[in-house]
Write a protein that holds these residues in place. Structure first.
Motif, mmCIF file in Angstrom:
data_model
loop_
_atom_site.group_PDB
_atom_site.id
_atom_site.type_symbol
_atom_site.label_atom_id
_atom_site.label_comp_id
_atom_site.label_asym_id
_atom_site.label_seq_id
_atom_site.Cartn_x
_atom_site.Cartn_y
_atom_site.Cartn_z
ATOM 1 N N TYR A 25 7.386 -4.106 7.209
ATOM 2 C CA TYR A 25 6.508 -4.318 8.365
ATOM 3 C C TYR A 25 5.899 -3.013 8.865
ATOM 4 C CZ TYR A 25 8.589 -8.994 9.180
ATOM 5 O OH TYR A 25 9.001 -10.300 9.077
ATOM 6 N N ASN A 26 6.422 -1.887 8.448
ATOM 7 C CA ASN A 26 6.170 -0.593 9.093
ATOM 8 C C ASN A 26 5.041 0.201 8.460
ATOM 9 O OD1 ASN A 26 7.899 -0.307 6.802
ATOM 10 N ND2 ASN A 26 8.432 1.766 7.452
ATOM 11 N N ASN A 27 3.966 -0.485 8.087
ATOM 12 C CA ASN A 27 2.854 0.167 7.389
ATOM 13 C C ASN A 27 1.660 0.297 8.336
ATOM 14 O OD1 ASN A 27 3.991 -0.356 4.397
ATOM 15 N ND2 ASN A 27 4.177 -2.238 5.577
ATOM 16 N N LEU A 28 1.456 1.477 8.891
ATOM 17 C CA LEU A 28 0.328 1.679 9.799
ATOM 18 C C LEU A 28 -0.976 1.692 9.018
ATOM 19 C CD1 LEU A 28 -0.787 2.313 12.629
ATOM 20 C CD2 LEU A 28 -0.454 4.747 12.099
ATOM 21 N N PHE A 29 -1.871 0.768 9.360
ATOM 22 C CA PHE A 29 -3.181 0.672 8.726
ATOM 23 C C PHE A 29 -4.214 1.464 9.520
ATOM 24 C CE2 PHE A 29 -6.750 -2.293 7.245
ATOM 25 C CZ PHE A 29 -6.841 -1.693 6.005
ATOM 26 N N GLY A 30 -3.973 1.610 10.825
ATOM 27 C CA GLY A 30 -4.842 2.452 11.647
ATOM 28 C C GLY A 30 -5.611 1.678 12.692
ATOM 29 N N ALA A 31 -6.185 2.423 13.625
ATOM 30 C CA ALA A 31 -7.042 1.823 14.645
ATOM 31 C C ALA A 31 -8.346 1.381 13.991
ATOM 32 C CB ALA A 31 -7.315 2.825 15.755
ATOM 33 N N GLY A 43 6.317 2.120 3.638
ATOM 34 C CA GLY A 43 5.736 1.969 4.966
ATOM 35 C C GLY A 43 5.651 3.300 5.694
ATOM 36 N N ASP A 44 6.711 4.079 5.607
ATOM 37 C CA ASP A 44 6.703 5.405 6.229
ATOM 38 C C ASP A 44 5.639 6.308 5.586
ATOM 39 O OD1 ASP A 44 8.764 4.710 7.940
ATOM 40 O OD2 ASP A 44 10.332 5.635 6.712
ATOM 41 N N GLU A 45 5.509 6.205 4.274
ATOM 42 C CA GLU A 45 4.513 7.014 3.573
ATOM 43 C C GLU A 45 3.099 6.595 3.955
ATOM 44 O OE1 GLU A 45 2.944 9.814 0.677
ATOM 45 O OE2 GLU A 45 4.647 9.675 2.033
ATOM 46 N N MET A 46 2.856 5.297 4.032
ATOM 47 C CA MET A 46 1.526 4.830 4.424
ATOM 48 C C MET A 46 1.197 5.280 5.840
ATOM 49 S SD MET A 46 -0.033 0.991 4.268
ATOM 50 C CE MET A 46 -1.559 0.589 5.129
ATOM 51 N N THR A 47 2.170 5.193 6.736
ATOM 52 C CA THR A 47 1.962 5.636 8.120
ATOM 53 C C THR A 47 1.639 7.118 8.156
ATOM 54 O OG1 THR A 47 3.423 3.906 8.970
ATOM 55 C CG2 THR A 47 3.060 5.826 10.379
ATOM 56 N N ARG A 48 2.382 7.913 7.404
ATOM 57 C CA ARG A 48 2.129 9.359 7.352
ATOM 58 C C ARG A 48 0.724 9.649 6.856
ATOM 59 N NH1 ARG A 48 1.819 13.443 3.961
ATOM 60 N NH2 ARG A 48 2.117 12.143 2.106
ATOM 61 N N LEU A 49 0.326 9.000 5.775
ATOM 62 C CA LEU A 49 -1.003 9.230 5.203
ATOM 63 C C LEU A 49 -2.109 8.787 6.155
ATOM 64 C CD1 LEU A 49 -0.331 8.037 1.540
ATOM 65 C CD2 LEU A 49 -0.871 10.380 2.255
ATOM 66 N N THR A 50 -1.913 7.650 6.809
ATOM 67 C CA THR A 50 -2.934 7.133 7.725
ATOM 68 C C THR A 50 -3.180 8.114 8.862
ATOM 69 O OG1 THR A 50 -2.403 4.829 7.189
ATOM 70 C CG2 THR A 50 -3.496 5.233 9.298
ATOM 71 N N ILE A 51 -2.114 8.640 9.434
ATOM 72 C CA ILE A 51 -2.243 9.605 10.534
ATOM 73 C C ILE A 51 -2.846 10.914 10.027
ATOM 74 C CG2 ILE A 51 -0.941 10.983 12.196
ATOM 75 C CD1 ILE A 51 1.127 8.610 12.134
ATOM 76 N N GLU A 52 -2.360 11.367 8.886
ATOM 77 C CA GLU A 52 -2.784 12.653 8.328
ATOM 78 C C GLU A 52 -4.277 12.666 8.004
ATOM 79 O OE1 GLU A 52 -1.919 14.060 4.016
ATOM 80 O OE2 GLU A 52 -0.252 14.810 5.231
ATOM 81 N N LYS A 53 -4.818 11.537 7.563
ATOM 82 C CA LYS A 53 -6.187 11.491 7.058
ATOM 83 C C LYS A 53 -7.246 11.183 8.112
ATOM 84 C CE LYS A 53 -5.298 10.364 2.193
ATOM 85 N NZ LYS A 53 -6.303 11.261 1.613
ATOM 86 N N GLN A 54 -6.857 10.885 9.352
ATOM 87 C CA GLN A 54 -7.860 10.484 10.343
ATOM 88 C C GLN A 54 -8.911 11.563 10.579
ATOM 89 O OE1 GLN A 54 -8.012 7.122 11.514
ATOM 90 N NE2 GLN A 54 -6.668 7.286 9.738
#
Length: 327
Positions: free
Chosen positions: A143-149, A265-276
């Motif tokens: 569940y922990n996959n941040l897709f972004g705003a 999920g943690d990796e996707m969240t990290r990448l999403t935040i990192e790439k904004q």
């Protein structure tokens, strides 16, 4: 000559060993999503596939299929429900077709801060939802996959709901998006993600919305030149698979999938935040106007009624989620 023959025998043995290893997977799972290969979701899917293969010592091979190669999100979810050895990256809006209450997680302006989602992940409420999804035939691996705003892309700035009134906006085919954009005063139109570029270029729709990574990955800025930072949804997505197929796996492999799902999920969240910031820079370099002075309060007020638009939800659901987030 003898050394040459020995070398050939050894080389042949290595080739055969490599072939045997390539054939050694006991289970092959196709992991589908609708996005481009440059996006955090795809990179996380590849990360997940590699780690599952390593942790399972080659017993599970996961093949990643981007860009709706296996069909639309709804179609893949139905394949999963029917027991296919397929996974999908989907979201609560689609999962609400099977368990209505989970759709609240896709609601507009639900989260003041993306980090607050951890409170929902830790809640008894989500544990109950998870069991309901299992009962409906769906195993959520993460569940922990941040897709972004999610923000708006159009030819003009969208600072207030008045700027979007009557505008035809592409939305995914689920009720939360339809209800949200109707509340804003727009004319939401469902179009599959793989068809959005064409729909925008042919003026079938005048605007679209998505996280920055998806807007860039699908090159939608080639046909529309203004991004308004409305942040109307803070999207978290899910890796899912068939509960029926999941139960055919040995317990140790089930553990591998769930453990590596969390890591992905943690990796996707990290990448999403990192790439904004990287995506914003790419858009600006491409000549795209970034509109940041959006009246978010006006959009929040316009969309507040959305949480009353789902009679199939458990009474008081939105207040329950707000209470969890307030902890």
């Amino acid at each position: 000559m003898q050394n040459r023959l020995a070398g050939l025998v050894l080389g042949g043995a290595l080739v055969l060993a490599g072939w045997a290893n390539a054939q050694a997977a006991d289970y092959t799972i196709r992991l589908a999503h609708s996005l481009s290969t440059s996006e955090p979701a795809h990179l996380a899917a590849e990360f997940f596939a590699a780690n599952v293969n390593e942790r399972s010592e080659g017993r599970i091979e996961i093949e990643v299929f981007p860009g709706e190669q296996l069909g639309s999100g709804k179609d893949v979810n139905e394949m999963i429900r029917q027991g296919a050895n397929v996974m999908n990256i989907t979201d609560p809006g689609y999962l609400s077709d099977y368990v209505p209450d989970v759709g609240v997680l896709n609601g507009p302006y639900l989260l003041a801060d993306y980090r607050d989602f951890q409170k929902i992940l830790d809640s008894e409420w989500l544990a109950e939802i998870d069991q309901q999804l299992v009962d409906a035939g769906i195993r959520v691996v993460s569940y922990n996959n941040l897709f972004g705003a999610r923000h708006m892309l159009a030819d003009t700035a969208i600072r207030t709901p008045a700027d979007i009134e009557g505008v035809t906006v592409r939305v995914p085919p689920n009720q939360m998006w339809l209800a949200t954009f109707e509340a804003m005063g727009a004319r939401p139109t469902t179009v599959q993600w793989s068809e959005v570029y064409t729909a925008l270029s042919q003026n079938v729709v005048a605007a679209a919305e998505a996280p920055l990574g998806s807007l860039w990955g699908s090159k939608l800025h080639e046909v529309k030149n203004t991004i308004s930072m409305t942040g109307h949804f803070t999207a978290w997505v899910n890796f899912i698979m068939s509960e029926q197929f999941f139960q055919t796996l040995p317990v140790d492999l089930q553990v591998v999938l769930l453990d590596e799902g969390l890591r992905a999920g943690d990796e996707m969240t990290r990448l999403t935040i990192e790439k904004q910031d990287e995506y914003l820079g790419l858009f600006r370099d491409a000549g795209i106007t970034i509109v940041e002075d959006v009246d978010v309060g006006a959009f929040q007020e316009a969309t507040a009624s959305v949480y009353e638009a789902f009679p199939e939800w458990t009474p008081g659901l939105h207040k329950e989620i707000q209470a969890i987030l307030a902890q």
